[in-house]
Design a protein around this motif. Structure first.
Motif, PDB file in Angstrom:
ATOM      1  N   LEU A 187      -8.531  -2.711 -24.332  1.00  0.00           N
ATOM      2  CA  LEU A 187      -7.464  -1.747 -24.090  1.00  0.00           C
ATOM      3  C   LEU A 187      -7.884  -0.736 -23.020  1.00  0.00           C
ATOM      4  CD1 LEU A 187      -4.660  -0.761 -24.906  1.00  0.00           C
ATOM      5  CD2 LEU A 187      -5.746   0.629 -26.673  1.00  0.00           C
ATOM      6  N   GLU A 188      -9.125  -0.282 -23.103  1.00  0.00           N
ATOM      7  CA  GLU A 188      -9.621   0.662 -22.089  1.00  0.00           C
ATOM      8  C   GLU A 188      -9.619   0.002 -20.704  1.00  0.00           C
ATOM      9  OE1 GLU A 188     -10.392   3.950 -22.106  1.00  0.00           O
ATOM     10  OE2 GLU A 188      -9.530   3.878 -24.116  1.00  0.00           O
ATOM     11  N   GLU A 189     -10.051  -1.282 -20.679  1.00  0.00           N
ATOM     12  CA  GLU A 189     -10.047  -1.993 -19.400  1.00  0.00           C
ATOM     13  C   GLU A 189      -8.625  -2.126 -18.870  1.00  0.00           C
ATOM     14  OE1 GLU A 189     -12.062  -5.738 -19.776  1.00  0.00           O
ATOM     15  OE2 GLU A 189     -13.917  -4.797 -20.475  1.00  0.00           O
ATOM     16  N   VAL A 190      -7.669  -2.494 -19.778  1.00  0.00           N
ATOM     17  CA  VAL A 190      -6.267  -2.631 -19.354  1.00  0.00           C
ATOM     18  C   VAL A 190      -5.732  -1.282 -18.883  1.00  0.00           C
ATOM     19  CG1 VAL A 190      -3.939  -3.102 -20.205  1.00  0.00           C
ATOM     20  CG2 VAL A 190      -5.801  -4.670 -20.766  1.00  0.00           C
ATOM     21  N   LYS A 191      -6.086  -0.188 -19.578  1.00  0.00           N
ATOM     22  CA  LYS A 191      -5.639   1.147 -19.161  1.00  0.00           C
ATOM     23  C   LYS A 191      -6.175   1.473 -17.761  1.00  0.00           C
ATOM     24  CE  LYS A 191      -5.079   3.559 -23.594  1.00  0.00           C
ATOM     25  NZ  LYS A 191      -5.629   4.599 -24.459  1.00  0.00           N
ATOM     26  N   LEU A 192      -7.478   1.140 -17.563  1.00  0.00           N
ATOM     27  CA  LEU A 192      -8.067   1.408 -16.259  1.00  0.00           C
ATOM     28  C   LEU A 192      -7.367   0.582 -15.175  1.00  0.00           C
ATOM     29  CD1 LEU A 192     -11.911   1.635 -17.018  1.00  0.00           C
ATOM     30  CD2 LEU A 192     -10.398   3.480 -16.273  1.00  0.00           C
ATOM     31  N   GLU A 193      -7.117  -0.695 -15.514  1.00  0.00           N
ATOM     32  CA  GLU A 193      -6.417  -1.550 -14.551  1.00  0.00           C
ATOM     33  C   GLU A 193      -5.030  -0.994 -14.265  1.00  0.00           C
ATOM     34  OE1 GLU A 193      -6.357  -5.609 -15.939  1.00  0.00           O
ATOM     35  OE2 GLU A 193      -8.545  -5.754 -15.964  1.00  0.00           O
ATOM     36  N   LEU A 194      -4.340  -0.562 -15.367  1.00  0.00           N
ATOM     37  CA  LEU A 194      -3.001   0.012 -15.187  1.00  0.00           C
ATOM     38  C   LEU A 194      -3.066   1.285 -14.336  1.00  0.00           C
ATOM     39  CD1 LEU A 194      -1.265  -0.449 -18.653  1.00  0.00           C
ATOM     40  CD2 LEU A 194      -0.624  -1.506 -16.500  1.00  0.00           C
ATOM     41  N   GLU A 195      -4.083   2.079 -14.610  1.00  0.00           N
ATOM     42  CA  GLU A 195      -4.235   3.311 -13.829  1.00  0.00           C
ATOM     43  C   GLU A 195      -4.468   2.982 -12.352  1.00  0.00           C
ATOM     44  OE1 GLU A 195      -3.951   7.231 -13.356  1.00  0.00           O
ATOM     45  OE2 GLU A 195      -3.742   6.274 -15.328  1.00  0.00           O
ATOM     46  N   VAL A 196      -5.328   1.973 -12.131  1.00  0.00           N
ATOM     47  CA  VAL A 196      -5.598   1.549 -10.754  1.00  0.00           C
ATOM     48  C   VAL A 196      -4.317   1.022 -10.130  1.00  0.00           C
ATOM     49  CG1 VAL A 196      -6.817  -0.177  -9.354  1.00  0.00           C
ATOM     50  CG2 VAL A 196      -8.059   1.109 -11.131  1.00  0.00           C
ATOM     51  N   GLU A 197      -3.595   0.159 -10.855  1.00  0.00           N
ATOM     52  CA  GLU A 197      -2.330  -0.390 -10.353  1.00  0.00           C
ATOM     53  C   GLU A 197      -1.328   0.729 -10.092  1.00  0.00           C
ATOM     54  OE1 GLU A 197      -1.087  -3.533  -9.542  1.00  0.00           O
ATOM     55  OE2 GLU A 197      -3.210  -4.049  -9.587  1.00  0.00           O
ATOM     56  N   LYS A 198      -1.270   1.684 -11.031  1.00  0.00           N
ATOM     57  CA  LYS A 198      -0.330   2.801 -10.890  1.00  0.00           C
ATOM     58  C   LYS A 198      -0.649   3.601  -9.617  1.00  0.00           C
ATOM     59  CE  LYS A 198       0.939   6.998 -13.322  1.00  0.00           C
ATOM     60  NZ  LYS A 198       0.635   7.842 -14.423  1.00  0.00           N
ATOM     61  N   GLU A 199      -1.942   3.841  -9.435  1.00  0.00           N
ATOM     62  CA  GLU A 199      -2.322   4.599  -8.233  1.00  0.00           C
ATOM     63  C   GLU A 199      -2.037   3.782  -6.965  1.00  0.00           C
ATOM     64  OE1 GLU A 199      -6.394   5.876  -8.675  1.00  0.00           O
ATOM     65  OE2 GLU A 199      -5.932   7.079 -10.457  1.00  0.00           O
ATOM     66  N   ARG A 200      -2.296   2.499  -7.050  1.00  0.00           N
ATOM     67  CA  ARG A 200      -2.016   1.647  -5.896  1.00  0.00           C
ATOM     68  C   ARG A 200      -0.523   1.633  -5.607  1.00  0.00           C
ATOM     69  NH1 ARG A 200      -0.813  -3.632  -4.903  1.00  0.00           N
ATOM     70  NH2 ARG A 200      -0.898  -4.213  -7.076  1.00  0.00           N
ATOM     71  N   PHE A 201       0.306   1.440  -6.673  1.00  0.00           N
ATOM     72  CA  PHE A 201       1.754   1.457  -6.457  1.00  0.00           C
ATOM     73  C   PHE A 201       2.220   2.814  -5.942  1.00  0.00           C
ATOM     74  CE2 PHE A 201       2.278  -2.246  -9.528  1.00  0.00           C
ATOM     75  CZ  PHE A 201       2.648  -3.123  -8.521  1.00  0.00           C
ATOM     76  N   ALA A 202       1.643   3.859  -6.478  1.00  0.00           N
ATOM     77  CA  ALA A 202       2.016   5.200  -6.025  1.00  0.00           C
ATOM     78  C   ALA A 202       1.652   5.357  -4.554  1.00  0.00           C
ATOM     79  CB  ALA A 202       1.325   6.253  -6.874  1.00  0.00           C
ATOM     80  N   ALA A 203       0.487   4.833  -4.183  1.00  0.00           N
ATOM     81  CA  ALA A 203       0.064   4.939  -2.793  1.00  0.00           C
ATOM     82  C   ALA A 203       0.971   4.090  -1.915  1.00  0.00           C
ATOM     83  CB  ALA A 203      -1.388   4.487  -2.655  1.00  0.00           C
ATOM     84  N   GLU A 204       1.310   2.892  -2.401  1.00  0.00           N
ATOM     85  CA  GLU A 204       2.211   2.037  -1.636  1.00  0.00           C
ATOM     86  C   GLU A 204       3.577   2.692  -1.523  1.00  0.00           C
ATOM     87  OE1 GLU A 204       2.452  -1.935  -3.242  1.00  0.00           O
ATOM     88  OE2 GLU A 204       0.335  -2.347  -2.862  1.00  0.00           O
ATOM     89  N   LEU A 205       4.029   3.304  -2.628  1.00  0.00           N
ATOM     90  CA  LEU A 205       5.335   3.974  -2.611  1.00  0.00           C
ATOM     91  C   LEU A 205       5.308   5.145  -1.631  1.00  0.00           C
ATOM     92  CD1 LEU A 205       8.153   4.077  -3.843  1.00  0.00           C
ATOM     93  CD2 LEU A 205       7.218   5.477  -5.697  1.00  0.00           C
ATOM     94  N   ASP A 206       4.235   5.897  -1.678  1.00  0.00           N
ATOM     95  CA  ASP A 206       4.132   7.014  -0.747  1.00  0.00           C
ATOM     96  C   ASP A 206       4.097   6.482   0.691  1.00  0.00           C
ATOM     97  OD1 ASP A 206       4.105   8.876  -2.768  1.00  0.00           O
ATOM     98  OD2 ASP A 206       1.912   9.115  -2.833  1.00  0.00           O
ATOM     99  N   GLU A 207       3.386   5.420   0.910  1.00  0.00           N
ATOM    100  CA  GLU A 207       3.278   4.842   2.244  1.00  0.00           C
ATOM    101  C   GLU A 207       4.629   4.308   2.694  1.00  0.00           C
ATOM    102  OE1 GLU A 207       0.969   1.020   3.721  1.00  0.00           O
ATOM    103  OE2 GLU A 207      -0.382   2.418   2.692  1.00  0.00           O
ATOM    104  N   ALA A 208       5.368   3.652   1.714  1.00  0.00           N
ATOM    105  CA  ALA A 208       6.683   3.111   2.059  1.00  0.00           C
ATOM    106  C   ALA A 208       7.624   4.225   2.374  1.00  0.00           C
ATOM    107  CB  ALA A 208       7.209   2.237   0.923  1.00  0.00           C
ATOM    108  N   ARG A 209       7.554   5.321   1.661  1.00  0.00           N
ATOM    109  CA  ARG A 209       8.428   6.463   1.930  1.00  0.00           C
ATOM    110  C   ARG A 209       8.098   7.079   3.285  1.00  0.00           C
ATOM    111  NH1 ARG A 209       8.014   9.294  -3.888  1.00  0.00           N
ATOM    112  NH2 ARG A 209       9.534   7.969  -4.955  1.00  0.00           N
ATOM    113  N   ALA A 210       6.802   7.125   3.494  1.00  0.00           N
ATOM    114  CA  ALA A 210       6.403   7.748   4.731  1.00  0.00           C
ATOM    115  C   ALA A 210       6.807   6.866   5.921  1.00  0.00           C
ATOM    116  CB  ALA A 210       4.898   7.979   4.751  1.00  0.00           C
TER     117      ALA A 210
END
Length: 158
Positions: A132-155
């Motif tokens: 679960l901790e690994e999945v949370k970390l992966e989700l956090e990484v994915e979330k940050e990546r998506f957030a970065a991609e979203l920010d990049e797409a917006r920009a």
């Protein structure tokens, strides 16, 4: 009598005197025998009286002892019945103890099995928590990546 004739007066008197002497001796002997028998009878009557008294004493003792004997026989019977009852109770207690020991061994086996299952479950839970901790970390990484991609797409698009 001498000469074979009829007995003379002197001969008859001598014969009579001899008979009187024999009779007197017989009477004296009979009296002695009677006195001895009377003495023996007195002894026997005394012994009979002593024996009768002893028998009466023994009969009285038997009468005194009989209730005690009956009481002792009842006490013995009661003690035997109590012993029998206590033996039955002991057998029952031993059987109950054996059954309780068997149930205790069975319970110990069940407790050991449950502990083993609990330890397995705790181990599995620890692995799941790690996953679960690994999945949370992966989700956090994915979330940050998506957030970065979203920010990049917006920009870039916005």
């Amino acid at each position: 009598p001498a000469g074979g004739g009829s007995p003379t007066t002197a001969d008859r008197e001598a014969e009579l005197a001899a008979l009187q002497t024999a009779f007197d001796e017989y009477i004296a002997s009979s009296r002695e025998l009677e006195d001895e028998l009377d003495a023996e009878l007195a002894k026997m009557q005394e012994k009979l009286a002593e024996s009768s008294a002893a028998n009466a004493t023994l009969a009285a003792q038997i009468e005194d002892i009989t209730p005690q004997l009956s009481s002792l026989e009842k006490a013995l019977s009661d003690a035997k019945a109590e012993l029998s009852s206590e033996r039955e109770q002991r057998r029952g207690a031993e059987l109950a103890q054996d059954e309780a020991e068997a149930r205790a061994r069975e319970a110990e086996g069940t407790v050991a099995k449950l502990r083993e299952e609990c330890d397995d479950a705790i181990e599995q839970l620890a692995f799941r928590e790690e996953e679960l901790e690994e999945v949370k970390l992966e989700l956090e990484v994915e979330k940050e990546r998506f957030a970065a991609e979203l920010d990049e797409a917006r920009a870039s698009g916005g």
